[in-house]
Design an enzyme around this catalytic site. Structure first.
Site, mmCIF file in Angstrom:
data_model
loop_
_atom_site.group_PDB
_atom_site.id
_atom_site.type_symbol
_atom_site.label_atom_id
_atom_site.label_comp_id
_atom_site.label_asym_id
_atom_site.label_seq_id
_atom_site.Cartn_x
_atom_site.Cartn_y
_atom_site.Cartn_z
ATOM 1 N N CYS A 176 15.157 38.158 29.607
ATOM 2 C CA CYS A 176 13.816 38.531 29.158
ATOM 3 C C CYS A 176 12.811 37.704 29.949
ATOM 4 C CB CYS A 176 13.636 38.303 27.665
ATOM 5 S SG CYS A 176 12.285 39.304 26.978
ATOM 6 N N LYS A 187 18.970 43.019 15.501
ATOM 7 C CA LYS A 187 18.261 41.747 15.396
ATOM 8 C C LYS A 187 16.902 41.961 14.762
ATOM 9 C CE LYS A 187 16.183 38.263 18.239
ATOM 10 N NZ LYS A 187 15.642 37.940 19.523
ATOM 11 N N LYS A 205 15.999 45.897 18.150
ATOM 12 C CA LYS A 205 15.339 44.606 18.001
ATOM 13 C C LYS A 205 13.949 44.854 17.421
ATOM 14 C CE LYS A 205 13.723 40.504 20.390
ATOM 15 N NZ LYS A 205 13.682 39.722 21.617
HETATM 16 C C1 PBG Z 1 13.257 36.909 23.828
HETATM 17 C C2 PBG Z 1 14.020 36.569 22.590
HETATM 18 C C3 PBG Z 1 13.515 36.221 21.329
HETATM 19 C C4 PBG Z 1 14.622 35.924 20.535
HETATM 20 C C5 PBG Z 1 15.755 36.140 21.322
HETATM 21 N N1 PBG Z 1 15.361 36.556 22.576
HETATM 22 C C6 PBG Z 1 12.134 36.030 20.845
HETATM 23 C C7 PBG Z 1 11.191 37.142 20.765
HETATM 24 O O1 PBG Z 1 11.511 38.306 20.946
HETATM 25 O O2 PBG Z 1 10.011 36.798 20.539
HETATM 26 C C8 PBG Z 1 14.559 35.458 19.106
HETATM 27 C C9 PBG Z 1 15.734 34.669 18.645
HETATM 28 C C10 PBG Z 1 15.534 33.945 17.364
HETATM 29 O O3 PBG Z 1 14.496 34.039 16.677
HETATM 30 O O4 PBG Z 1 16.475 33.221 17.009
HETATM 31 N N2 PBG Z 1 12.617 38.120 23.814
HETATM 32 ZN ZN ZN Z 2 11.029 38.386 25.448
#
Ligand code: PBG
Ligand code: ZN
Length: 325
Positions: A120, A249, A196
């Site tokens: 990401c 997620k 997600k």
């Molecule tokens: C990156 C990402 C995130 C998480 C995992 N990969 C944060 C987001 O989307 O803001 C969250 C993981 C967690 O809260 O434990 N995009």
């Molecule tokens: Zn991200």
């Protein structure tokens, strides 16, 4: 048949019979431990909203990896906090980027540990969004796909066993698959963060990764918590594009989605027990309001019962220790 012929309590009478009729189990081998990697040496910074979770520098990874293996935990997922962030998020795909260094270190020193990388842009962009922005501040989908593909290839080059795109752009699994295949990494699987959600439960993670968006939120790319059918469409698309593992997620508020994804697709399914879920348990346990061990093991069992084959969790090390008792 009914009571008094039927008595459900007969099969709950003692530990032996309870064990024999048990339907679900959690094993350390189901768990994936998230690791935050920072530049520097000798760093071991505890994340204040995630007690017991540390940001480690690369030199601390060997000991950490060996500890995980000794606990029976087979895999990690890596997140990087770069020295500097820029508009283009160039640290994400730099050959000597923080995650690329971490992968090399782990594969050299602890080769049996399975290394998954989160793919990401938000940890690397100065604005904290998961891709490149247009003038109006909207994440540009198709430009971002190229950045994600480069990032995934750079992880594979460094030796990653698996890549896990978490950005929620359209077409990212296909773009990453094509780029990996073109560069000779056709055996590197993709674990897609398929369903997600735009969740409040990511708060502590964004402290840990310093990745909160500087303006706005992620609702333009992550899913609306109100939607379940949409999660099925997202997951179906990722599978069509070549996802090897699909993920839901967060996990706790989305147990129905885990079950639906597992039933509908029969794919290897991962659940991400996210940072806010961890923080809530730690806070209540620290106050003596809940029994941490019981609650953690019960929650992990719940994810398995809902259909998860594997769980990404900050509780992994504690859970593995408790399971071994
Ligand atoms: C990156 C990402 C995130 C998480 C995992 N990969 C944060 C987001 O989307 O803001 C969250 C993981 C967690 O809260 O434990 N995009
Ligand atoms: Zn991200």
């Amino acid at each position: 048949m009914q009571f008094p012929t039927v008595r459900m309590r007969r099969l709950r009478a003692n530990a032996q019979i309870r064990r024999m009729v048990r339907e679900t189990s959690v094993d350390a081998g189901d768990l994936i431990y998230p690791l935050f990697v920072v530049p520097g040496a000798g760093e071991r910074q505890e994340i204040s909203s995630m007690p017991g979770v540390f940001r480690l520098s690369v030199d601390g990874l060997e000991a950490e990896g060996k500890e995980l293996l000794s606990l029976g935990i087979p895999a990690v997922i890596l997140f990087g906090i770069p020295e500097t962030k820029d508009v283009a998020g160039s640290g994400a795909f730099a050959e000597d980027g923080i995650v690329q260094q971490a992968i090399r270190e782990l594969k050299a020193k602890v080769p049996e540990l399975y290394v998954i990388t989160d793919v990401c842009m938000c940890e690397y962009t100065s604005h904290g969004h998961c891709g490149a922005l247009d003038e109006s501040g909207c994440v540009m989908n198709d430009v971002t796909l190229e950045m994600l593909a480069m990032t995934a290839v750079s992880h594979a080059e460094a030796g990653a066993d698996m890549v896990a795109p978490s950005d929620m752009m359209d077409g990212r699994v296909a773009a990453i698959r094509a780029a990996l295949d073109a560069d000779g990494y056709s055996d590197v699987p993709i674990m897609a963060y398929s369903a997600k959600y735009a969740s409040g439960y990511y708060g502590p993670f964004r402290d840990a990764a310093d990745s909160a968006p500087a303006f706005g939120d992620r609702s333009g790319y992550q899913m609306d918590p109100a939607n379940g059918d949409e999660a099925m469409r997202e997951t179906a698309l990722d599978i069509d594009e070549g996802a090897d593992i699909v993920m839901v997620k967060p996990a706790l508020a989305y147990m129905d989605i885990i079950r639906r994804v597992k039933d509908e697709f029969g794919m290897p399914t991962a659940a991400y027990n996210v940072s806010g879920e961890y923080a809530m348990v730690k806070a209540a346990a620290a106050n003596g309001w809940i029994d941490e061990k019981r609650v953690v093991l019960e929650t992990l069992l719940g994810f398995k019962r809902a259909g998860a084959d594997m769980i990404l969790t900050y509780h992994a090390k504690d859970a593995a220790r408790w399971l071994a008792e």
